[in-house]
Write a protein that holds these residues in place. Structure first.
Motif, PDB file in Angstrom:
ATOM      1  N   SER A  36      -7.343  -0.929  -1.500  1.00 21.32           N
ATOM      2  CA  SER A  36      -8.551  -1.294  -2.238  1.00 21.32           C
ATOM      3  C   SER A  36      -8.838  -0.285  -3.342  1.00 21.32           C
ATOM      4  CB  SER A  36      -9.755  -1.388  -1.287  1.00 21.32           C
ATOM      5  OG  SER A  36     -10.050  -0.132  -0.695  1.00 21.32           O
ATOM      6  N   LEU A  37      -8.369   0.949  -3.158  1.00 21.77           N
ATOM      7  CA  LEU A  37      -8.517   1.976  -4.192  1.00 21.77           C
ATOM      8  C   LEU A  37      -7.252   2.116  -5.035  1.00 21.77           C
ATOM      9  CD1 LEU A  37      -9.986   4.383  -5.543  1.00 21.77           C
ATOM     10  CD2 LEU A  37      -9.002   5.831  -3.765  1.00 21.77           C
ATOM     11  N   LEU A  38      -6.086   2.138  -4.388  1.00 26.70           N
ATOM     12  CA  LEU A  38      -4.836   2.380  -5.105  1.00 26.70           C
ATOM     13  C   LEU A  38      -4.601   1.348  -6.206  1.00 26.70           C
ATOM     14  CD1 LEU A  38      -2.630   3.165  -1.988  1.00 26.70           C
ATOM     15  CD2 LEU A  38      -3.217   4.803  -3.787  1.00 26.70           C
ATOM     16  N   VAL A  39      -4.880   0.089  -5.918  1.00 27.32           N
ATOM     17  CA  VAL A  39      -4.659  -0.962  -6.914  1.00 27.32           C
ATOM     18  C   VAL A  39      -5.702  -0.881  -8.012  1.00 27.32           C
ATOM     19  CG1 VAL A  39      -4.529  -3.445  -7.304  1.00 27.32           C
ATOM     20  CG2 VAL A  39      -3.502  -2.453  -5.260  1.00 27.32           C
ATOM     21  N   ALA A  40      -6.964  -0.771  -7.630  1.00 22.00           N
ATOM     22  CA  ALA A  40      -8.019  -0.722  -8.638  1.00 22.00           C
ATOM     23  C   ALA A  40      -7.891   0.493  -9.541  1.00 22.00           C
ATOM     24  CB  ALA A  40      -9.387  -0.729  -7.950  1.00 22.00           C
ATOM     25  N   ALA A  85      -3.309  17.685  -8.684  1.00 19.47           N
ATOM     26  CA  ALA A  85      -4.343  17.560  -9.711  1.00 19.47           C
ATOM     27  C   ALA A  85      -4.565  16.105 -10.117  1.00 19.47           C
ATOM     28  CB  ALA A  85      -3.953  18.396 -10.933  1.00 19.47           C
ATOM     29  N   ILE A  86      -3.479  15.373 -10.354  1.00 18.01           N
ATOM     30  CA  ILE A  86      -3.622  13.980 -10.789  1.00 18.01           C
ATOM     31  C   ILE A  86      -4.180  13.111  -9.675  1.00 18.01           C
ATOM     32  CG2 ILE A  86      -2.345  11.937 -11.546  1.00 18.01           C
ATOM     33  CD1 ILE A  86      -0.623  13.756 -13.259  1.00 18.01           C
ATOM     34  N   ASN A  87      -3.756  13.361  -8.448  1.00 23.43           N
ATOM     35  CA  ASN A  87      -4.317  12.594  -7.338  1.00 23.43           C
ATOM     36  C   ASN A  87      -5.797  12.886  -7.147  1.00 23.43           C
ATOM     37  OD1 ASN A  87      -1.971  11.237  -6.743  1.00 23.43           O
ATOM     38  ND2 ASN A  87      -1.340  12.622  -5.116  1.00 23.43           N
ATOM     39  N   ALA A  88      -6.195  14.141  -7.352  1.00 18.18           N
ATOM     40  CA  ALA A  88      -7.619  14.472  -7.239  1.00 18.18           C
ATOM     41  C   ALA A  88      -8.432  13.765  -8.311  1.00 18.18           C
ATOM     42  CB  ALA A  88      -7.809  15.987  -7.346  1.00 18.18           C
ATOM     43  N   ALA A  89      -7.849  13.634  -9.509  1.00 13.10           N
ATOM     44  CA  ALA A  89      -8.557  12.993 -10.618  1.00 13.10           C
ATOM     45  C   ALA A  89      -8.641  11.483 -10.463  1.00 13.10           C
ATOM     46  CB  ALA A  89      -7.871  13.343 -11.931  1.00 13.10           C
ATOM     47  N   THR A  90      -7.627  10.880  -9.829  1.00 14.60           N
ATOM     48  CA  THR A  90      -7.569   9.416  -9.769  1.00 14.60           C
ATOM     49  C   THR A  90      -7.820   8.843  -8.380  1.00 14.60           C
ATOM     50  OG1 THR A  90      -5.168   9.512  -9.440  1.00 14.60           O
ATOM     51  CG2 THR A  90      -5.973   9.280 -11.708  1.00 14.60           C
ATOM     52  N   LEU A  91      -7.503   9.614  -7.348  1.00 15.82           N
ATOM     53  CA  LEU A  91      -7.620   9.115  -5.980  1.00 15.82           C
ATOM     54  C   LEU A  91      -8.578   9.952  -5.152  1.00 15.82           C
ATOM     55  CD1 LEU A  91      -3.862   8.342  -5.172  1.00 15.82           C
ATOM     56  CD2 LEU A  91      -5.598   6.801  -6.116  1.00 15.82           C
ATOM     57  N   GLY A  92      -9.506  10.610  -5.823  1.00 14.10           N
ATOM     58  CA  GLY A  92     -10.468  11.448  -5.115  1.00 14.10           C
ATOM     59  C   GLY A  92     -11.204  10.731  -3.996  1.00 14.10           C
ATOM     60  N   PRO A  93     -11.602   9.471  -4.198  1.00 13.55           N
ATOM     61  CA  PRO A  93     -12.337   8.758  -3.136  1.00 13.55           C
ATOM     62  C   PRO A  93     -11.443   8.127  -2.078  1.00 13.55           C
ATOM     63  CG  PRO A  93     -12.919   7.961  -5.363  1.00 13.55           C
ATOM     64  CD  PRO A  93     -11.644   8.732  -5.483  1.00 13.55           C
ATOM     65  N   LEU A  94     -10.177   8.541  -1.980  1.00 17.34           N
ATOM     66  CA  LEU A  94      -9.248   7.865  -1.062  1.00 17.34           C
ATOM     67  C   LEU A  94      -9.741   7.894   0.375  1.00 17.34           C
ATOM     68  CD1 LEU A  94      -6.586   6.406  -0.504  1.00 17.34           C
ATOM     69  CD2 LEU A  94      -5.476   8.655  -0.332  1.00 17.34           C
ATOM     70  N   SER A 112       0.827  -1.211   0.000  1.00 17.76           N
ATOM     71  CA  SER A 112       0.000   0.000   0.000  1.00 17.76           C
ATOM     72  C   SER A 112       0.856   1.253   0.000  1.00 17.76           C
ATOM     73  CB  SER A 112      -0.918   0.009   1.233  1.00 17.76           C
ATOM     74  OG  SER A 112      -1.749  -1.132   1.269  1.00 17.76           O
ATOM     75  N   VAL A 113       1.874   1.287   0.847  1.00 16.43           N
ATOM     76  CA  VAL A 113       2.749   2.455   0.931  1.00 16.43           C
ATOM     77  C   VAL A 113       3.491   2.659  -0.373  1.00 16.43           C
ATOM     78  CG1 VAL A 113       4.812   3.385   2.058  1.00 16.43           C
ATOM     79  CG2 VAL A 113       2.983   2.376   3.437  1.00 16.43           C
ATOM     80  N   ALA A 114       3.998   1.575  -0.959  1.00  9.06           N
ATOM     81  CA  ALA A 114       4.722   1.690  -2.229  1.00  9.06           C
ATOM     82  C   ALA A 114       3.828   2.262  -3.318  1.00  9.06           C
ATOM     83  CB  ALA A 114       5.265   0.328  -2.650  1.00  9.06           C
TER      84      ALA A 114
END
Length: 259
Positions: free
Chosen positions: A145-149, A212-221, A113-115
């Motif tokens: 569960s989010l980072l991998v998907a 910006a990229i994290n907001a677009a891809t990891l918004g539901p973190l 997860s950290v990696a």
């Protein structure tokens, strides 16, 4: 700076290097190591001597995840362990400078997860990635569960999570889980080159791009972290987890009964 022997820290030419340092346990994360790591990454926002962060492991592993060695490990795990894992991942994702994970061996459990929370993941050809949680009766946590998907899609994320199959460095790269795969012989040189490039880059642009990229891809973190925390808290009270951790310590296959 951390004075913990289990977490080595150094700063050179604008690069903060954090090294998990329990090689005899494949860099399994103790409570103290997890807290110290998060504190180091969080401190970057107030420092002017750090322009990039490198995270790696000593010896032949990145990190085998949480330390569940010893008897009655399930009694030592509670919601505080989940909060430490979530704090590490939040620190990496929100760090204002680029974070590079130099994965030199197995990255399992919360180590995975950290990696994967890092902005660049450079894997040696001998590295592997493993969501091992189900082997001890748990679900993925640390945002995985989010980072991998988010990286490789639902089907392959479920395969990693449900079957707990290790993904080789090459397979991880082909799936889009990591940014680089490098031969072991040139791994250190490549990491150093990329870290220097990040440290010399435009810090304001890097911070804005990462946000910006994290907001677009990891918004539901945050939602994912809370779901994992809730689910894992329930699972930690089950007989299956107690059996899974005992089986791990006793080096045998667990017998899960859904209890």
């Amino acid at each position: 700076m951390s004075s913990l022997p289990d977490l080595l820290t150094s700063v050179a030419d604008g690069v903060l290097t954090l090294t998990f340092n329990r090689p005899d346990l494949f860099n399994a994360m103790s409570d103290e190591m997890s807290s110290a790591f998060a504190a180091e990454v969080e401190s970057v926002s107030a420092r002017d001597d750090v322009r990039a962060v490198v995270v790696t492991g000593a010896g032949g592993a990145f990190s085998a995840g949480a330390d569940i060695s010893g008897e009655d490990a399930h009694l030592r795990f509670d919601v505080r362990a989940l909060d430490r894992a979530n704090r590490m991942v939040r620190a990496v994702v929100s760090c204002p400078v680029p974070v590079l994970a130099a994965v030199n061996g197995v990255a399992a459990g919360v180590g995975c997860s950290v990696a994967l929370a890092a902005d660049l993941v450079v894997a040696s050809s001998s590295a592997s990635f493993l969501l091992a949680f189900s082997r001890i009766g748990l679900m993925p946590d640390g945002g995985s569960s989010l980072l991998v998907a988010a990286s490789i899609g639902r089907a392959r994320a479920l395969r990693m999570a449900l079957l707990a199959e290790p993904l080789t460095a090459t397979a991880a790269y082909d799936a889009g889980l990591v940014s680089h795969v490098v031969d072991d012989a040139s791994f250190d040189e490549t990491v150093a080159t990329l870290a220097a490039r990040l440290a010399a880059g435009p810090p304001l642009a890097f911070a804005a791009t990462k946000k910006a990229i994290n907001a677009a891809t990891l918004g539901p973190l945050e939602d994912a972290l809370e779901r994992e925390r809730t689910g894992q808290t329930v699972l930690l009270r089950t007989a299956d987890v107690a059996e899974g951790m005992r089986a791990f310590t006793e080096r045998r296959r667990p017998v899960f009964r859904g209890e």
